[in-house]
Every structure is written in structure tokens, then in C-alpha cells.
Motif scaffolding. Structure first.
Motif, mmCIF file in Angstrom:
data_model
loop_
_atom_site.group_PDB
_atom_site.id
_atom_site.type_symbol
_atom_site.label_atom_id
_atom_site.label_comp_id
_atom_site.label_asym_id
_atom_site.label_seq_id
_atom_site.Cartn_x
_atom_site.Cartn_y
_atom_site.Cartn_z
ATOM 1 N N LEU A 415 37.318 46.456 26.268
ATOM 2 C CA LEU A 415 36.751 47.485 25.389
ATOM 3 C C LEU A 415 37.546 47.626 24.105
ATOM 4 O O LEU A 415 36.986 47.981 23.059
ATOM 5 N N PHE A 416 38.830 47.343 24.145
ATOM 6 C CA PHE A 416 39.637 47.404 22.922
ATOM 7 C C PHE A 416 39.227 46.304 21.942
ATOM 8 O O PHE A 416 39.240 46.512 20.731
ATOM 9 N N PHE A 417 38.857 45.143 22.452
ATOM 10 C CA PHE A 417 38.351 44.087 21.580
ATOM 11 C C PHE A 417 37.022 44.503 20.949
ATOM 12 O O PHE A 417 36.748 44.180 19.792
ATOM 13 N N SER A 418 36.193 45.217 21.694
ATOM 14 C CA SER A 418 34.848 45.561 21.218
ATOM 15 C C SER A 418 34.857 46.628 20.141
ATOM 16 O O SER A 418 34.012 46.596 19.236
ATOM 17 N N PHE A 419 35.783 47.590 20.218
ATOM 18 C CA PHE A 419 35.704 48.748 19.345
ATOM 19 C C PHE A 419 36.940 48.929 18.471
ATOM 20 O O PHE A 419 37.335 50.052 18.155
ATOM 21 N N GLY A 420 37.550 47.833 18.081
ATOM 22 C CA GLY A 420 38.562 47.884 17.040
ATOM 23 C C GLY A 420 39.927 48.369 17.451
ATOM 24 O O GLY A 420 40.724 48.751 16.588
ATOM 25 N N GLY A 421 40.234 48.350 18.740
ATOM 26 C CA GLY A 421 41.580 48.711 19.169
ATOM 27 C C GLY A 421 42.479 47.492 19.095
ATOM 28 O O GLY A 421 42.906 46.946 20.119
ATOM 29 N N GLN A 422 42.776 47.063 17.874
ATOM 30 C CA GLN A 422 43.442 45.777 17.641
ATOM 31 C C GLN A 422 44.772 45.652 18.383
ATOM 32 O O GLN A 422 45.041 44.629 19.008
ATOM 33 N N ASN A 423 45.594 46.665 18.283
ATOM 34 C CA ASN A 423 46.929 46.560 18.866
ATOM 35 C C ASN A 423 46.892 46.525 20.389
ATOM 36 O O ASN A 423 47.573 45.705 21.020
ATOM 37 N N TYR A 424 46.104 47.420 20.989
ATOM 38 C CA TYR A 424 45.983 47.393 22.446
ATOM 39 C C TYR A 424 45.283 46.123 22.905
ATOM 40 O O TYR A 424 45.605 45.567 23.968
ATOM 41 N N ALA A 425 44.289 45.646 22.153
ATOM 42 C CA ALA A 425 43.599 44.412 22.522
ATOM 43 C C ALA A 425 44.599 43.271 22.633
ATOM 44 O O ALA A 425 44.585 42.487 23.597
ATOM 45 N N ARG A 426 45.482 43.175 21.670
ATOM 46 C CA ARG A 426 46.454 42.075 21.624
ATOM 47 C C ARG A 426 47.535 42.238 22.701
ATOM 48 O O ARG A 426 47.759 41.347 23.520
ATOM 49 N N TYR A 427 48.195 43.385 22.699
ATOM 50 C CA TYR A 427 49.355 43.552 23.582
ATOM 51 C C TYR A 427 48.965 43.815 25.027
ATOM 52 O O TYR A 427 49.688 43.418 25.948
ATOM 53 N N LEU A 428 47.843 44.489 25.265
ATOM 54 C CA LEU A 428 47.427 44.738 26.645
ATOM 55 C C LEU A 428 46.977 43.439 27.308
ATOM 56 O O LEU A 428 47.212 43.240 28.506
ATOM 57 N N THR A 429 46.346 42.558 26.534
ATOM 58 C CA THR A 429 45.966 41.256 27.086
ATOM 59 C C THR A 429 47.212 40.477 27.503
ATOM 60 O O THR A 429 47.259 39.879 28.588
ATOM 61 N N TYR A 430 48.222 40.479 26.647
ATOM 62 C CA TYR A 430 49.480 39.826 27.019
ATOM 63 C C TYR A 430 50.088 40.489 28.250
ATOM 64 O O TYR A 430 50.525 39.803 29.199
ATOM 65 N N PHE A 431 50.142 41.823 28.248
ATOM 66 C CA PHE A 431 50.810 42.546 29.330
ATOM 67 C C PHE A 431 50.113 42.310 30.667
ATOM 68 O O PHE A 431 50.767 42.080 31.695
ATOM 69 N N SER A 432 48.770 42.376 30.689
ATOM 70 C CA SER A 432 48.046 42.153 31.944
ATOM 71 C C SER A 432 48.233 40.729 32.442
ATOM 72 O O SER A 432 48.352 40.491 33.651
ATOM 73 N N THR A 433 48.289 39.765 31.511
ATOM 74 C CA THR A 433 48.529 38.373 31.898
ATOM 75 C C THR A 433 49.957 38.191 32.409
ATOM 76 O O THR A 433 50.205 37.448 33.375
ATOM 77 N N PHE A 434 50.892 38.879 31.779
ATOM 78 C CA PHE A 434 52.286 38.834 32.236
ATOM 79 C C PHE A 434 52.403 39.389 33.652
ATOM 80 O O PHE A 434 53.089 38.805 34.507
ATOM 81 N N ILE A 435 51.735 40.513 33.927
ATOM 82 C CA ILE A 435 51.781 41.116 35.264
ATOM 83 C C ILE A 435 51.174 40.166 36.288
ATOM 84 O O ILE A 435 51.681 40.023 37.412
ATOM 85 N N ALA A 436 50.081 39.477 35.919
ATOM 86 C CA ALA A 436 49.434 38.549 36.847
ATOM 87 C C ALA A 436 50.342 37.378 37.199
ATOM 88 O O ALA A 436 50.232 36.802 38.291
ATOM 89 N N ASN A 437 51.237 37.015 36.293
ATOM 90 C CA ASN A 437 52.118 35.861 36.508
ATOM 91 C C ASN A 437 53.584 36.259 36.594
ATOM 92 O O ASN A 437 54.469 35.447 36.329
ATOM 93 N N ILE A 438 53.848 37.498 36.982
ATOM 94 C CA ILE A 438 55.214 38.008 36.959
ATOM 95 C C ILE A 438 56.118 37.271 37.938
ATOM 96 O O ILE A 438 57.315 37.099 37.690
ATOM 97 N N GLU A 439 55.569 36.776 39.038
ATOM 98 C CA GLU A 439 56.397 36.055 40.003
ATOM 99 C C GLU A 439 56.831 34.687 39.476
ATOM 100 O O GLU A 439 57.818 34.112 39.948
ATOM 101 N N THR A 440 56.091 34.168 38.494
ATOM 102 C CA THR A 440 56.483 32.893 37.888
ATOM 103 C C THR A 440 57.650 33.076 36.920
ATOM 104 O O THR A 440 58.605 32.299 36.921
ATOM 105 N N SER A 441 57.558 34.128 36.103
ATOM 106 C CA SER A 441 58.597 34.363 35.098
ATOM 107 C C SER A 441 59.779 35.155 35.642
ATOM 108 O O SER A 441 60.916 34.958 35.209
ATOM 109 N N HIS A 442 59.525 36.047 36.594
ATOM 110 C CA HIS A 442 60.583 36.902 37.153
ATOM 111 C C HIS A 442 60.445 36.938 38.678
ATOM 112 O O HIS A 442 59.905 37.903 39.238
#
Length: 618
Positions: A415-442
Motif C-alpha cells: 500500500l505504501f507503493f500505491s499511495f506515495g509512501g516513498q520512504n516506508y515503501a523502500r525501507y519496509l520492503t528491505y526490512f521485511s526481506t531482512f526479517i525473512a532471511n535473518i537466519e542467513t545474515s544473523h
């Protein structure tokens, strides 16, 4: 000391002293200063309440936020911009089994005080400069987009929510006895074994918007975590600080390889409700909220923008339940029934039969979601899905459910991508992907997350844990900005570095005085009723039902979005007019367009590790 802790009023203490009921105000300052000096002698960056090297499973984490205070003087100058943090520790099991190193404060005798009223500290050194001249894109190994088991946990949570709604709707036909959503979450939750230990970091006297301040925040968290003997440093920030912290970490990967930076859930929910408000702008949402009396006209903007968290959550929860009853009524009628669950005999009300009934309703909702029952119904069901997503994220925090938490983060970025939430769109996508792969990095960090890194236990009420950044707002921020708190008086604690240090260092010690005083007055209660959530009280249950019915009347006084005849038009509920074709396409395709943009961002920016800071487009 109790009066000073609760009210911070010199006049009140002086008044009671002259009436013979307490010591004078000067003595309270002397005692507080002596306490601060004793604590300074026995502790380092960590407070005396934090257990070093506990033998029981534990997690230590931090939350640091900005504090901005505009002073009400003639010039409007000398405003306060500092960084304040809290340290938190959750330890499993009974207190006698925690092990570790406990630091005790030396006893202070009245005759041994130095009569010193102020805490004279050495001036704080200037922070070392820090610059991020060229921001690097994150380098992350992506094996999956959601944490394993997250989707199943999310679907199970949806099943529980529908079951609650069905039972509550059936109970509303006679005498409502089923609590609202918050009460339901509490009743299905577990009581924490121990409360989270919460204490304060020393203040950082610089704005948190500067890189050098963020660097100091990370240093604080790292030194404290190392002293606790924990491998990973877990720190929660709001998005504004994360936008400084992430580039700093990405530019110095070796230095900060053990750091895990979390985006605050409380601020995320507020931002997501703002996106919901943008999506529903002009649909009639605000008219329904006003007509039902859920909110006053002067506060509607704060609700739609997510600025007023409690009011916005109240409005969305009541309207959600009201809207859920409308398609359920249509589904029941389509099954030839007069009320929900009436087709189930007493003998057949078993789990399998009930699950099949819920799945049938879910299929009915899927038809609405696909537009088979009208575009107006499709849009309003999408609104309901977004509110459910918010509630699921809050549910994950209240129950400390890491799998549900991770999957909600993955879904929210769309929804952040759809309605102009540029900062959350960018950083939340990274953060959710980081959480999904947290066992790989940490490796091993998941165990810390599951022990309580995403939430805080502040009471023994079941299923009532609190978001970490919301805890900061409700502890330090509330006391600092209240009339009787730390911020009382322009020349008070906040503008005096030594006075502030004395205040934060003695917070827990002063609270022990408060507990002892309340116990002497028999004002501490251990009744079972004190461990129940406010929303499970019969009066609150009836009140919530009354609000839902009043809101349902308001909706039906306009248009029921699930019974409109014009299936191929998107109708505005208060007027009955159809939205333009461009608006209809934008609103109905918002989720699909956002999901496509998010997936494209992952492919072109996260997987390649390039151009992360390029403008986001849909």
C-alpha cells in the motif's frame, strides 16, 4: 520521595511539609542526589536493574528516539532537541532461576547524606563527527521473501478473527457477552511470566537527525549489549532515524555486522492508517464516522492521517466489525438461514464442521474480493482487509508472535507503493526481506526475536504486550511532556543536564519508594480482576456492541456497499453517485499495482544491491 516522583511539585511538597506530613523539598533533592551518586558508583552504561550474563534464556534490546521541546518564551529560541533511549530486558522462567550478575545500590542513611542538592557531573564531550558522503545500497542475500511458516500463521490468525466475529455476531442477537477484538486477543493470550525490565540510557544532548548522534546511539546499544553478554545488538528506531541508521550500517558493514535495526511497529501502524485514509478519501468513510458519532468533526483529519493513534484505532475497529456483519448477513441469507451458525446442530458444532463453515464464508469473501458481487463491495472489502492487516500486526505484538509479525511486514509494503509512501515503501520492503532471511545474515537471531525483541510486557494482563516504540512514547515521552512530569518548567529538568541525569538515574529507585508508600496505604492490589483487560468487563462489552449497532445504522442510512444494484460502478456511499472511471481503476487496482511495484523493487534494487535510493515509482 513518592510525592516528588508522582507530581514533581515543590509547592505541594512544601505545603504538606508545613502541615507536618512529609520531609521538606530540599531533603527530597538531597536524597535523590545521593541515590544518583550511589548508582553512578555501582553501574556503567547499564542500569542496576539489568542482569548481566543471565543463565536463563533472555533478550536485551534498546529503543532510542528524538525528544523535541519548544520552549514558551518571548523569543521562541533555545528549543530542546536531544536523543533519549530506553533499555529493555526479557528473561524467561522464575526470577530465582535467572542467574547472572546482579548489581545492588548501596544503602543510604539519612545522616550520611552530604546535603548536596545538585549532581555535579563533568561536561559531556563533543560527539565525534560522522559523515555518510555516499550512501551505499544494502547487500542482502535473499533466499525467500517471507519467513517459513509465516503465511500459515497469518491464515490461522484470519480464521480466528472470523470465528470471533461469527460468535460475537450471534451473541449480539440476544445479550452481548463476547468482548470486542482487543478483549478477544487478551482472552486468547497468555500471561507473561515476568514483566520486561525497562530503564533509561543517559541522554545524548544532540539532535537525533545528525549522523553523529545516530552513531552514538548505536555505540550505546552495542556497549550495553556486550556488557549483558549477548551476541546481537537489537535496536528499534522510528523510520526517520532508520533512514540515518541504515545507510550508516550499510557503509560500515564490518563494524556493524552484529547490529539488527528494527522499524518501530507503533509508527508503522500510524503510517499505514494514513495510507488507508488516502485510499478511502472521498468514499464516504469520513461521513460514516461522523454520522455514527465515532469521532467529532474537528478530529476526523487526525483519524484519517493516523496522527491520533487511539482515536484512529477505535474508529477502524468499530467500523470493521460493523462492515463484517453486512456480508455475513448476505452469506447467511444465501445459505437459506436466518442467523449465523443456525444450521449447525448441537451435536455437529465440532471443530471440523465449524472450520468448513468459516471456509464457506471465506470463499464468499473471495468472490467479493474478485469483484463478482460488485465494485463497491470490492472496494470496501479491500478496506476491511487493510484494517485486518493492521490488527494482525498488533496481534503479533500483543502475543509476541514473530511468524505473524514477519508476514504482516511483508504484506504491508504494497500500500505504501500505491499511495506515495516513498520512504516506508523502500525501507519496509528491505526490512521485511531482512526479517525473512535473518537466519542467513544473523544465525541464531530468530531466538532473540521470539523471546521479546518485538514487544514489551508491561503488565500481567494476558495478550497485552506493547510495541517497543510505543513503550517509549508511554514511559519517558509521556512523563517528560506532561505538566507534572520531567518537563515541568522551562528551567527544570529538561534544560539542566545534571538535573536530567539525576532524574533518569534514579527513576527505578524512586519507583520503589512509590511502591512502598502505596503498600503502606494498602493501595496495592493483587486481586485477579486487576489482571484482566479493560475490554472484557461486561459494561465495556455492552458499550462496544452499542457502538457497532449505531455505526451499522449510519452505514445503512447511506448505502449498504454489499447490496447495491449497480455492480459495475463504484458508488460513493453518502451520495450514491458513481466515481469516475479513472478513480475507479486507481482505487480497485491499488493493491495489485503496489504488489507489482514492490516485487519489481526487490528484483531491481535488493537482489542486485544497486540504486536502492533511486525514486520509487508505481
Amino acid at each position: 520521595m513518592t510525592l516528588r516522583h508522582l507530581f514533581r511539585s515543590e509547592r505541594l511538597i512544601t505545603l504538606l511539609n508545613r502541615m507536618g506530613h512529609c520531609e521538606n523539598y530540599s531533603f527530597s533533592l538531597e536524597l535523590e542526589t545521593a541515590l544518583a551518586q550511589a548508582i553512578a558508583q555501582t553501574s556503567t552504561l547499564l542500569s542496576t536493574q539489568i542482569i548481566r550474563s543471565p543463565t536463563a534464556p533472555a533478550v536485551f534490546h534498546s529503543e532510542i528516539d528524538n525528544f523535541d521541546q519548544l520552549l514558551n518564551n518571548l523569543t521562541g529560541m533555545d528549543s530542546i532537541h536531544t536523543a533519549h533511549g530506553i533499555m529493555l530486558q526479557d528473561i524467561e522462567g522464575k526470577s530465582e532461576d535467572h542467574g547472572g550478575i546482579h548489581i545492588d545500590i548501596p544503602s543510604i542513611l539519612k545522616d550520611s547524606t552530604t546535603k548536596q542538592r545538585s549532581l555535579n557531573l563533568d561536561p559531556a564531550d563533543n560527539l565525534p563527527e560522522c559523515y555518510v558522503t555516499q550512501r551505499r545500497s544494502p547487500q542482502i542475500i535473499i533466499k525467500q521473501l517471507t519467513y517459513p511458516g509465516g503465511e500459515d500463521t497469518y491464515n490461522a490468525a484470519n480464521m480466528r478473527h472470523i470465528l470471533w466475529m461469527l460468535i460475537r455476531m450471534k451473541s449480539s442477537l440476544s445479550h452481548q457477552t463476547v468482548p470486542g477484538w482487543t478483549g478477544f486477543v487478551s482472552l486468547t493470550g497468555t500471561t507473561p511470566e515476568n514483566l520486561t525490565t525497562i530503564d533509561y540510557y543517559p541522554v545524548i544532548g544532540c539532535p537525533i537527525t545528525e549522523y553523529k548522534t545516530v552513531q552514538e546511539c548505536l555505540r550505546y546499544a552495542e556497549n550495553a549489549t556486550n556488557e549483558v553478554d549477548q551476541e546481537y545488538i537489537i535496536t528499534t528506531f522510528d523510520l526517520g532515524v532508520c533512514m540515518k541508521a541504515y545507510p550508516l550500517v550499510w557503509n560500515n558493514q564490518t563494524k556493524y555486522e552484529k547490529h539488527i535495526i528494527l522499524i518501530g511497529t507503533f509508527h508503522l501502524v500510524c503510517a499505514y492508517m494514513k495510507m488507508i485514509g488516502k485510499k478511502m478519501n472521498g468514499s464516504g468513510l469520513s461521513d460514516i464516522l461522523l454520522e455514527s458519532g465515532l469521532i467529532a468533526s474537528g478530529s476526523i483529519t487526525g483519524v484519517l492521517s493516523g496522527k491520533h493513534y487511539e482515536r484512529a484505532m477505535h474508529c477502524h475497529k468499530v467500523l470493521l466489525e460493523c462492515l463484517e456483519r453486512l456480508p455475513m448477513t448476505q452469506y447467511v441469507a444465501s445459505q437459506g438461514q436466518t442467523e449465523a451458525l443456525s444450521s449447525l446442530s448441537e451435536q455437529s458444532k465440532q471443530l471440523l464442521v465449524l472450520v468448513n463453515y468459516i471456509k464457506g464464508f471465506q470463499q464468499y469473501r473471495d468472490d467479493i474480493r474478485a469483484g463478482l458481487r460488485g465494485e463497491t463491495a470490492q472496494m470496501w472489502l479491500s478496506y476491511m482487509d487493510h484494517v485486518w492487516l493492521v490488527l494482525s500486526l498488533i496481534h503479533s505484538v500483543k502475543h509476541n508472535d514473530f511468524l505473524l509479525y514477519g508476514h504482516c511486514l511483508h504484506l504491508m509494503a504494497d500500500l505504501f507503493f500505491s499511495f506515495g509512501g516513498q520512504n516506508y515503501a523502500r525501507y519496509l520492503t528491505y526490512f521485511s526481506t531482512f526479517i525473512a532471511n535473518i537466519e542467513t545474515s544473523h544465525p541464531g537471531a530468530t531466538d532473540l526475536m521470539k523471546r521479546g525483541a518485538i514487544s514489551v510486557a508491561r503488565s500481567f494482563i494476558p495478550g497485552n504486550r506493547c510495541a517497543v516504540d510505543k513503550t517509549m512514547e508511554e514511559t519517558f515521552m509521556r512523563h517528560a511532556k506532561s505538566h507534572g512530569g520531567a518537563g515541568a518548567g522551562e528551567s527544570g529538568v529538561l534544560t539542566n543536564h545534571d538535573a536530567y541525569q539525576r532524574w533518569v538515574r534514579t527513576t527505578h529507585a524512586r519507583s520503589q519508594y512509590v511502591n512502598a508508600t502505596l503498600n503502606m496505604a494498602d493501595m496495592l492490589s493483587d486481586r485477579i480482576g486487576e489482571s484482566k483487560h479493560h475490554d472484557v468487563r461486561p459494561a465495556e462489552v455492552l458499550k462496544s456492541e452499542k457502538l457497532v449497532k449505531r455505526t451499522q445504522e449510519a452505514v445503512e442510512s447511506f448505502l449498504n456497499p454489499f447490496t447495491v444494484d449497480k455492480k459495475h460502478q463504484l458508488l460513493i456511499l453518502p451520495s450514491g453517485q458513481a466515481a469516475s472511471e479513472d478513480v475507479k481503476v486507481d482505487v480497485l487496482r491499488a493493491e495489485v499495482a503496489g504488489r507489482e511495484a514492490k516485487n519489481a523493487f526487490i528484483e531491481t534494487h535488493l537482489k542486485t544491491g544497486k540504486d536502492f535510493f533511486e525514486p520509487v515509482s508505481v
